[in-house]
Design a protein around this motif. Structure first.
Motif, short mmCIF file in Angstrom:
data_model
loop_
_atom_site.label_atom_id
_atom_site.label_comp_id
_atom_site.label_asym_id
_atom_site.label_seq_id
_atom_site.Cartn_x
_atom_site.Cartn_y
_atom_site.Cartn_z
N ALA A 1 -5.53 -0.79 -12.16
CA ALA A 1 -5.91 -1.71 -11.01
C ALA A 1 -6.07 -3.17 -11.57
N THR A 2 -7.06 -3.48 -12.59
CA THR A 2 -7.37 -4.28 -13.09
C THR A 2 -5.86 -5.19 -13.52
N GLY A 3 -4.97 -4.35 -14.17
CA GLY A 3 -3.76 -5.20 -14.73
C GLY A 3 -2.99 -5.72 -13.44
N TRP A 4 -3.03 -4.86 -12.35
CA TRP A 4 -2.32 -5.36 -11.29
C TRP A 4 -3.06 -6.66 -10.67
N LEU A 5 -4.24 -6.66 -10.45
CA LEU A 5 -5.02 -7.66 -10.01
C LEU A 5 -4.98 -8.79 -10.71
N ALA A 6 -4.72 -8.76 -12.23
CA ALA A 6 -4.56 -9.80 -13.18
C ALA A 6 -3.03 -10.39 -12.99
N GLU A 7 -2.02 -9.50 -12.67
CA GLU A 7 -0.93 -10.06 -12.16
C GLU A 7 -0.71 -10.75 -10.98
N PHE A 8 -1.41 -10.16 -9.94
CA PHE A 8 -1.18 -10.84 -8.64
C PHE A 8 -2.10 -12.01 -8.88
N ALA A 9 -3.18 -12.47 -9.36
CA ALA A 9 -4.11 -13.46 -9.65
C ALA A 9 -3.03 -14.60 -10.43
N THR A 10 -2.45 -14.09 -11.45
CA THR A 10 -1.35 -14.92 -12.31
C THR A 10 -0.24 -15.66 -11.21
N ALA A 11 0.13 -14.72 -10.29
CA ALA A 11 1.15 -15.13 -9.48
C ALA A 11 0.49 -16.21 -8.43
#
Length: 192
Positions: free
Chosen positions: A127-137
């Motif tokens: 989940a943290t990995g996904w949130l990191a990706e979404f925050a980066t986008a």
């Protein structure tokens, strides 16, 4: 993030396709956790399936995500995007989410797969990995000339955010359902 699931052009995945999918997923996750009204109805509590639907915007490989693991990040994304067109307060929230998720883009390779980009280190939860990706986008959107394309639906009883992809930048509604509801209400008001 598996590149194998993304559209290919002449056998290659275009980086902009991946970024766009991640940005659309970030907005969808924000709406899932932030909107009180969605398309004329009170929003339902986020479920495993609603979070999985968001993740499917970027990959076909989705398990059973726990909504509680995405709640804080999803709400932060909604709060950040709700500040637009004011960019500075949005940037503050997104920068904090990038720090919390330890966003550190890096190339990784799984067995038998090509190199692909992950947005967090191996020591964080999925989940943290996904949130990191979404925050980066979202950070990339905020740092671009297209931040003004993020809008809130103009329909009554809808608080969803959307990315206006029209050439003339005139999209007012998050969906045809909201557009149709608004047109019907206007027609009824005129004929009453």
């Amino acid at each position: 993030m598996p590149w194998a699931d993304l559209p290919r052009h002449n056998g290659r995945v275009e980086a902009t396709d991946h970024l766009k999918a991640s940005l659309l997923a970030a907005i969808a996750l924000a709406n899932t956790f932030g909107s009180a009204w969605r398309q004329g109805r009170p929003a339902t509590a986020p479920s495993t399936e609603s979070v999985a639907d968001v993740l499917r915007l970027t990959t076909n490989r989705v398990g059973s995500p726990d909504p509680a693991e995405y709640a804080s990040g999803g709400k932060t994304l909604y709060d950040a995007l709700s500040h637009l067109p004011e960019v500075d307060p949005a940037v503050e929230l997104v920068n904090n989410l990038l720090r919390v998720t330890k966003a550190a883009p890096q190339l990784v390779r799984d067995d038998g797969a090509p190199w692909h980009l992950h947005f967090a280190g191996p020591d964080v939860s999925e989940a943290t990995g996904w949130l990191a990706e979404f925050a980066t986008a979202v950070a990339m959107l905020l740092g671009s000339d297209d931040a003004h394309r993020l809008r809130r639906c103009e329909a009554e009883r809808c608080e969803d955010l959307f990315l206006d992809a029209t050439k003339n930048r005139t999209q007012r509604f998050c969906s045809t359902a909201c557009q149709n509801r608004t047109k019907v209400a206007a027609h009824r008001a005129r004929t009453a």
